[in-house]
Design an enzyme around this catalytic site. Structure first.
Site, PDB file in Angstrom:
ATOM      1  N   ASP A  18       0.852  -1.204   0.000  1.00 16.89           N
ATOM      2  CA  ASP A  18       0.000   0.000   0.000  1.00 16.89           C
ATOM      3  C   ASP A  18       0.881   1.245   0.000  1.00 16.89           C
ATOM      4  O   ASP A  18       0.581   2.245  -0.667  1.00 16.89           O
ATOM      5  CB  ASP A  18      -0.895  -0.023   1.256  1.00 16.89           C
ATOM      6  N   HIS A 208      -8.298  -1.638   8.573  1.00 25.42           N
ATOM      7  CA  HIS A 208      -7.315  -0.985   7.688  1.00 25.42           C
ATOM      8  C   HIS A 208      -7.722   0.484   7.578  1.00 25.42           C
ATOM      9  O   HIS A 208      -8.664   0.823   6.862  1.00 25.42           O
ATOM     10  CB  HIS A 208      -7.381  -1.711   6.343  1.00 25.42           C
ATOM     11  N   HIS A 210      -6.806   4.368   6.674  1.00 25.00           N
ATOM     12  CA  HIS A 210      -5.956   5.440   6.137  1.00 25.00           C
ATOM     13  C   HIS A 210      -6.121   6.656   7.060  1.00 25.00           C
ATOM     14  O   HIS A 210      -7.134   6.802   7.741  1.00 25.00           O
ATOM     15  CB  HIS A 210      -6.327   5.716   4.672  1.00 25.00           C
ATOM     16  N   CYS A 241      -4.225   4.757  -2.288  1.00 21.57           N
ATOM     17  CA  CYS A 241      -4.565   4.034  -3.512  1.00 21.57           C
ATOM     18  C   CYS A 241      -4.539   5.024  -4.669  1.00 21.57           C
ATOM     19  O   CYS A 241      -5.167   6.075  -4.592  1.00 21.57           O
ATOM     20  CB  CYS A 241      -5.943   3.397  -3.367  1.00 21.57           C
TER      21      CYS A 241
END
Ligand code: HMG
Ligand code: MG
Length: 301
Positions: A18, A208, A210, A241
């Site tokens: 990532d 997960h 961000h 992303c």
């Protein structure tokens, strides 16, 4: 008063995937290899090494086969991402035994990321999951845009739960549920993860986050209280992303480890060695490392 805290958690390091997929410039393959080995040396036992995606779409992952050939540790859980049958054929050409698929709850995001609707992605992936499970692979499902989408806005919690349910029924071992653009607030994280824990007590469930709005640590705390004991984090807080505008880096591994260890929750990660690993990649990045722990402890900042 804190409640429901585990004694230990699993940290899944996603920096090599990532983190580096979203760098402006290609990080040299030899540096990636040293970075990954440094992260392993810091005790990170589960890691997304790279992605078998189209190099036309994500050139930063174009060296995936070489990374896997050199860095794969069969005693650890090293994972590669794959979007389709071609990705799985590349997995079969490697020694890797753990695969992550990724699908967005949001149709628009999924189209931008994988060029398919969410339903078409699931139709393609279900037989691949069955095939991998027959061959004893570990299969992880990454659920993108589980809270908010950069194109569609707020996601209905039931839609996120329904996509997780489809993956569980397909036989995956793990759900990694993502706040792709870092917009969830702790009450939303608590709500979704409590429901998922209750619905799927036998599946590994991982959060997960961000960190676009600096809510990742707060969301991790809320998820811990919902019973989550697995977190995807990225060394240096790298990440994002390429097809999700506004997605800043992931929760920084070093900040998460620092917080958890201070709370008496063991992670198995050596912070000093983690900083050493980040120092390997830092000169090759197009961004500054913003994590509090790294800024305090690095030699080179
Ligand atoms: P497409 O253009 O519709 O696919 O892309 P295609 O089948 O027409 O193929 C196009 C070209 O790519 C062809 O090459 C294929 O052979 C090749 P050409 O004939 O033109 O020379 N190709 C491949 N090459 C290598 N490996 C493959 C592969 N597949 C096709 N697996 C496709 C569809 C899915 C391939 C493309 O959209 C893609 O690669 N997308 C990946 C996007 C991506 O990596 N996004 C980041 C990861 S997800 C994420 O970060 C979110 C996450 O962190 C959780 C969160 O935070 O939300 C997990
Ligand atoms: Mg991500």
């Amino acid at each position: 008063m804190m409640f429901n805290l585990p004694k230990s958690v699993s940290i899944i390091e996603v920096g090599p995937r990532d983190g580096l997929q979203n760098e402006k410039l290609f990080v040299p393959t030899e540096i990636k290899k040293k970075f990954i080995k440094g992260l392993k040396n810091a005790g990170l036992q589960e890691m997304e090494l790279t992605s078998f995606v189209s190099p036309k779409w994500v050139p930063q992952m174009g060296d995936a086969a070489e990374i896997v050939a050199d860095c794969l540790d069969l005693n650890a859980r090293d994972i590669v991402l794959a979007p389709n049958r071609k990705g799985i054929d590349r997995v079969y050409m490697s020694e890797c035994k753990a695969v992550a698929f990724f699908v967005g709850v949001s149709n628009t995001f999924n189209q931008k990321n994988i060029n398919k609707t969410t339903a078409d992605s699931m139709a393609e992936l279900q037989p691949l999951i069955a095939e991998l499970k027959d061959k004893n692979y570990f299969v992880r499902a990454c659920i993108s845009t589980a809270f908010y989408c950069p194109y569609e806005g707020k996601i209905d919690e039931n839609d996120a739960i329904n996509l997780c349910t489809e993956f569980v029924q397909s036989g995956v071992d793990e759900l990694s549920v993502a706040d792709t653009i870092g917009m969830a607030a702790p009450h939303e994280a608590y709500s979704l993860f409590s429901k998922l824990k209750q619905a799927f007590p036998d599946i590994l469930i991982t959060a997960h986050f961000h960190d676009t709005r600096k809510l990742a640590l707060a969301n991790i705390l809320a998820s811990l209280q919902a019973g989550i004991d697995r977190f995807d984090t990225s060394a240096g807080g790298l990440g994002g992303c390429p097809f999700a505008p506004g997605a800043a880096g992931n929760a920084a591994t070093e900040d998460v480890v620092y917080m958890l260890e201070r709370m008496g929750i063991s992670t198995g990660v050596d912070l000093k060695k983690l900083v050493d690993a980040i120092e390997i990649v830092r000169p090759h990045l197009s961004r500054q490392i913003e994590s509090g722990y790294f800024k305090l402890h690095a030699q080179t900042v």
